[in-house]
Design a protein around this motif. Sequence first.
Motif, PDB file in Angstrom:
ATOM      1  N   VAL A   1       4.963  -2.040  -2.743  1.00 56.78           N
ATOM      2  CA  VAL A   1       5.764  -1.283  -3.705  1.00 56.78           C
ATOM      3  C   VAL A   1       6.243  -0.008  -3.043  1.00 56.78           C
ATOM      4  O   VAL A   1       5.459   0.751  -2.481  1.00 56.78           O
ATOM      5  CB  VAL A   1       4.939  -0.960  -4.968  1.00 56.78           C
ATOM      6  CG1 VAL A   1       5.715  -0.063  -5.908  1.00 56.78           C
ATOM      7  CG2 VAL A   1       4.545  -2.243  -5.666  1.00 56.78           C
TER       8      VAL A   1
ATOM      9  N   TRP B   1       0.606  -6.534 -11.170  1.00 54.24           N
ATOM     10  CA  TRP B   1      -0.237  -5.759 -12.078  1.00 54.24           C
ATOM     11  C   TRP B   1      -0.510  -4.394 -11.459  1.00 54.24           C
ATOM     12  O   TRP B   1      -0.961  -4.302 -10.324  1.00 54.24           O
ATOM     13  CB  TRP B   1      -1.560  -6.473 -12.319  1.00 54.24           C
ATOM     14  CG  TRP B   1      -1.419  -7.804 -12.980  1.00 54.24           C
ATOM     15  CD1 TRP B   1      -1.144  -8.998 -12.371  1.00 54.24           C
ATOM     16  CD2 TRP B   1      -1.506  -8.092 -14.370  1.00 54.24           C
ATOM     17  NE1 TRP B   1      -1.069  -9.997 -13.312  1.00 54.24           N
ATOM     18  CE2 TRP B   1      -1.290  -9.469 -14.541  1.00 54.24           C
ATOM     19  CE3 TRP B   1      -1.768  -7.309 -15.497  1.00 54.24           C
ATOM     20  CZ2 TRP B   1      -1.315 -10.078 -15.794  1.00 54.24           C
ATOM     21  CZ3 TRP B   1      -1.800  -7.921 -16.732  1.00 54.24           C
ATOM     22  CH2 TRP B   1      -1.578  -9.280 -16.876  1.00 54.24           C
ATOM     23  N   ALA B   2      -0.254  -3.320 -12.208  1.00 52.69           N
ATOM     24  CA  ALA B   2      -0.542  -1.957 -11.745  1.00 52.69           C
ATOM     25  C   ALA B   2      -1.955  -1.579 -12.197  1.00 52.69           C
ATOM     26  O   ALA B   2      -2.346  -1.860 -13.328  1.00 52.69           O
ATOM     27  CB  ALA B   2       0.467  -0.979 -12.313  1.00 52.69           C
TER      28      ALA B   2
ATOM     29  N   GLY C   1      -2.868   3.330  -9.544  1.00 50.66           N
ATOM     30  CA  GLY C   1      -1.460   3.279  -9.165  1.00 50.66           C
ATOM     31  C   GLY C   1      -1.123   2.163  -8.197  1.00 50.66           C
ATOM     32  O   GLY C   1       0.046   1.853  -8.002  1.00 50.66           O
ATOM     33  N   SER C   2      -2.136   1.535  -7.559  1.00 51.83           N
ATOM     34  CA  SER C   2      -1.805   0.425  -6.657  1.00 51.83           C
ATOM     35  C   SER C   2      -1.336  -0.768  -7.475  1.00 51.83           C
ATOM     36  O   SER C   2      -1.680  -0.910  -8.638  1.00 51.83           O
ATOM     37  CB  SER C   2      -2.965   0.017  -5.760  1.00 51.83           C
ATOM     38  OG  SER C   2      -4.185   0.472  -6.140  1.00 51.83           O
ATOM     39  N   VAL C   3      -0.521  -1.601  -6.845  1.00 49.85           N
ATOM     40  CA  VAL C   3       0.021  -2.776  -7.531  1.00 49.85           C
ATOM     41  C   VAL C   3      -0.534  -4.023  -6.859  1.00 49.85           C
ATOM     42  O   VAL C   3      -0.423  -4.189  -5.645  1.00 49.85           O
ATOM     43  CB  VAL C   3       1.566  -2.772  -7.500  1.00 49.85           C
ATOM     44  CG1 VAL C   3       2.124  -4.000  -8.193  1.00 49.85           C
ATOM     45  CG2 VAL C   3       2.104  -1.515  -8.159  1.00 49.85           C
TER      46      VAL C   3
ATOM     47  N   ARG D   1       7.828   3.560  -3.545  1.00 52.32           N
ATOM     48  CA  ARG D   1       8.075   4.618  -4.533  1.00 52.32           C
ATOM     49  C   ARG D   1       8.975   5.669  -3.895  1.00 52.32           C
ATOM     50  O   ARG D   1       8.636   6.211  -2.861  1.00 52.32           O
ATOM     51  CB  ARG D   1       6.761   5.254  -4.976  1.00 52.32           C
ATOM     52  CG  ARG D   1       5.926   4.380  -5.854  1.00 52.32           C
ATOM     53  CD  ARG D   1       4.635   5.090  -6.263  1.00 52.32           C
ATOM     54  NE  ARG D   1       3.827   4.260  -7.127  1.00 52.32           N
ATOM     55  CZ  ARG D   1       3.006   3.326  -6.704  1.00 52.32           C
ATOM     56  NH1 ARG D   1       2.892   3.076  -5.423  1.00 52.32           N
ATOM     57  NH2 ARG D   1       2.310   2.612  -7.550  1.00 52.32           N
TER      58      ARG D   1
ATOM     59  N   VAL E   1       3.397  -5.108 -14.874  1.00 55.02           N
ATOM     60  CA  VAL E   1       4.553  -4.230 -14.704  1.00 55.02           C
ATOM     61  C   VAL E   1       5.808  -4.762 -15.375  1.00 55.02           C
ATOM     62  O   VAL E   1       6.714  -3.991 -15.671  1.00 55.02           O
ATOM     63  CB  VAL E   1       4.834  -3.917 -13.214  1.00 55.02           C
ATOM     64  CG1 VAL E   1       3.778  -3.025 -12.632  1.00 55.02           C
ATOM     65  CG2 VAL E   1       4.971  -5.166 -12.401  1.00 55.02           C
TER      66      VAL E   1
END
Length: 187
Positions: A65, A20-21, A10-12, A67, A44
Amino acid sequence: MATTNDIKNGSVLNLDGQLWAVIEFQHVKPGKGGAFVRTKLKNVTSGKVVDKTFNAGTKIDFANVDRRDYQYLYQDGADFVFMDTTDYDQVTVPGSVVGDAAHFMLENQQVTIAMHDGLPLYLDLPASVVLEVTYTEPGLQGDRSTGGTKPATLETGYEIQVPLFLETGTKVKVDTRSGDYLGRVNE
């Protein structure tokens, strides 16, 4: 700057100016040679998935990012309008970012939107949602056998395959990742 030791699902990552995820990662320590990190990354913006290997301890740039939870309000042409549940600000997300998630969203549904520098990157829906079947062919007496399926239209307009015995008006649980029928919901 962070290192490959900080990678999580889940990190970007910001690689060569693109975001890129991380879909999955694995730390590998072979018997001979240095350790490395094997990753599967998804772009992404384009959705392209690639495999990339980093040497252990390599410095990499993580993208910031944010959320947040949003409430889906309505569709405006090709765009979708969401409301931030904390400060009630409205944000418009292009249909290209929403993608297939639109098949499973009802008004007032909670979703998580990942934003980077004020731009929406992607939506996270719950793993499954409950939707009502608005149309399906009537089942016949004796259609209780396993394995048989028929098309059914959901209240969002999306069509899935359901067992033969289901009727119009039945609430069903649907997997948001694959669009598969998971079961009937009795209320």
